[in-house]
Scaffold this motif. Structure first.
Motif, PDB file in Angstrom:
ATOM      1  N   SER A 197       0.247  -0.823  -5.470  1.00  0.00           N
ATOM      2  CA  SER A 197      -0.438  -1.363  -4.300  1.00  0.00           C
ATOM      3  C   SER A 197      -1.066  -2.721  -4.574  1.00  0.00           C
ATOM      4  CB  SER A 197      -1.533  -0.393  -3.841  1.00  0.00           C
ATOM      5  OG  SER A 197      -0.985   0.842  -3.445  1.00  0.00           O
ATOM      6  N   PRO A 221       0.827  -1.211   0.000  1.00  0.00           N
ATOM      7  CA  PRO A 221       0.000   0.000   0.000  1.00  0.00           C
ATOM      8  C   PRO A 221       0.857   1.255   0.000  1.00  0.00           C
ATOM      9  CG  PRO A 221      -0.835  -1.590   1.594  1.00  0.00           C
ATOM     10  CD  PRO A 221       0.492  -2.112   1.120  1.00  0.00           C
ATOM     11  N   SER A 258       4.786   2.280   1.640  1.00  0.00           N
ATOM     12  CA  SER A 258       5.918   2.188   0.719  1.00  0.00           C
ATOM     13  C   SER A 258       7.075   3.073   1.168  1.00  0.00           C
ATOM     14  CB  SER A 258       5.478   2.595  -0.685  1.00  0.00           C
ATOM     15  OG  SER A 258       5.131   3.970  -0.718  1.00  0.00           O
TER      16      SER A 258
END
Length: 485
Positions: A377, A207, A211
């Motif tokens: 994601s 997600p 990150s």
């Protein structure tokens, strides 16, 4: 069973498979399932078909948030069921099925939360014959023609009034042929650009909130180190850079400016700027002298991805807000960057699914379209493949080349005719280089948008009840006349 099978067939034809003929087949089955059914049964059949379609095509949402998937699924199924209430179940009125699907897609592009048009039903048609209609009426016309091809078969086979059905089919074919001739783009090439799209690569399925932003940026710079001379434009993906506050005076901006100077090219980079409880998702352009010359901030935010509608309520009900701790600040304007490389249209990520955003850029003067995006994601290829399909549809609708850059793929270069001339893989580092045309002029669809197709769908849906009303009134008048009243 017929409704469930139709929904499954419609889903099987969507990207990444893109089997175009499954939409006509699925629509034929859906039309058959709706024949001679009362309104309550049509709603049930529509819900079953919608559940089969959306459960399969939106399953990638479960990896993002199961509760969000459930909420979106319920809304989409209800909309599908409601659209089927518009259908006239008589075989001779088969054309109400494609008209209802057109209305459904138009509604999904606008509701809820300003629209959630993923996946667009027309996106599986890109390698089929019906996309020739995209410059004339956009994705809605492509969908309408593909669905009509299937529904017509059922209408004729079910014993509808064959002469009338064949007349309608002939009228559709003749009208479509004439329309396609008129829709041939009258735009013209006004130059060419040597472009480089940089995909830094890296892991997927992480997600955005989790990150490593610095690592993403470093991978972009590493892949840009060996860019060749003679480039006009370098495009970096969405979220290539993350900074606190305005980017202009940051170390990252200095490094991008150095890249622009070294390559002698305009550099457009997607970036995120944090401001207290919000952030801006922007595409910023540096000229070959290393100066920031323009920027565009994303207008169409992703609900539950970039902002939480009714955040205060959801904060009490679910942990969804942990994935979106801050809301994106919406931008404005048509998405046009004035640069030395030319007027560049920009739609950021999710906006590529909204034809009105690309139309706004092109009518404002864009000669090419840029799509900085980020689908890192997601673990599967559905979202990246669907984004590329949307980019291809936007190219056809506007007669513009489309450059889509993603940090972990798919990065793609699309010609104005919708063909992909270069495409990167998933996760791998890539640099795509090509020469693409700059074009001016407007297609019929870029000039008019969805209004003509929606008006035509409304006429088809209202024709039958209006004719019945007129006939009943005529019969009543004749009875009164015979009675001497």
């Amino acid at each position: 069973m017929g409704a469930a099978a139709s929904g499954a067939l419609l889903a099987a034809g969507m990207p990444p498979r893109s089997i175009w003929y499954l939409l006509p087949v699925g629509t034929a089955l859906l039309t058959w399932a709706l024949l001679h059914t009362p309104w309550r049964e049509r709603a049930v059949q529509g819900a079953v078909a919608g559940l089969a379609f959306f459960a399969l095509t939106l399953s990638w949402l479960t990896g993002f948030h199961p509760a969000g998937f459930a909420a979106v699924l319920v809304i989409e199924v209800v909309l599908f069921a409601a659209a089927m209430l518009l259908v006239d179940p008589r075989p001779a009125r088969w054309w109400t099925v494609p008209a209802a699907l057109v209305v459904l897609e138009a509604l999904r592009a606008r509701f809820p939360f300003g629209g959630f048009p993923i996946p667009g039903m027309a996106l599986g048609q890109l390698d089929g014959p019906f996309t020739a209609a995209a410059p004339l009426g956009g994705a809605l016309l492509v969908l309408g023609l593909a669905a009509a091809a299937g529904a017509a078969v059922t209408g004729v086979a079910a014993g509808g009034r064959r002469p009338r059905a064949l007349f309608v089919v002939g009228a559709l074919v003749a009208g479509s042929t004439a329309g396609l001739l008129l829709a041939q783009p009258d735009s013209a090439a006004v130059g060419r650009l040597r472009v480089a799209l940089v995909q830094g690569g890296g892991p997927r399925g992480i997600p955005a909130v989790a990150s490593d932003a610095d690592a993403v940026t470093e991978r972009q710079f590493q892949q840009s180190d060996d860019l060749p001379a003679g480039l006009d434009l370098v495009l970096w993906p969405e979220s290539s850079i993350a900074v606190s506050g305005p980017v202009a005076r940051t170390r990252e901006a200095e490094r991008v400016a150095g890249l622009a100077v070294r390559t002698g090219a305009t550099v457009v980079a997607g970036l995120s700027e944090s401001y207290g409880t919000g952030f801006r998702n922007a595409a910023v352009a540096w000229d070959p002298a290393g100066r920031i010359v323009d920027r565009y901030e994303k207008v169409h935010r992703v609900p539950f991805g970039e902002y939480i509608p009714g955040r205060s309520l959801f904060e009490r009900l679910t942990d969804m807000t942990s994935l979106v701790p801050r809301d994106a600040i919406p931008g404005g304007g048509p998405g046009l960057l004035a640069t030395p490389a030319g007027p560049l249209g920009v739609v950021i990520s999710y906006e590529v699914f909204f034809a009105d955003r690309t139309r706004a850029a092109v009518t404002a003067g864009a000669q090419v379209l840029l799509v900085p995006t980020n689908a890192a994601s997601y673990t599967t290829e559905e979202v990246p493949a669907t984004e590329v399909a949307a980019a291809r549809m936007r190219a056809l609708e506007t007669d513009r080349a489309v450059l889509q850059a993603a940090p972990t793929g798919y990065t793609a270069i699309v010609e104005p005719d919708g063909q992909i001339v270069a495409e990167g893989g998933l996760s791998s580092p890539e640099v795509l280089i090509a020469t693409i045309p700059l074009r001016i002029g407007l297609t019929p669809y870029a000039s008019t948008g969805d209004a003509p197709v929606l008006a035509s769908a409304a006429v088809l849906l209202l024709a039958a009840p209006l004719l019945r009303l007129l006939r009943s009134r005529g019969a009543a008048d004749r009875r009164r006349h015979r009675s001497g009243i």
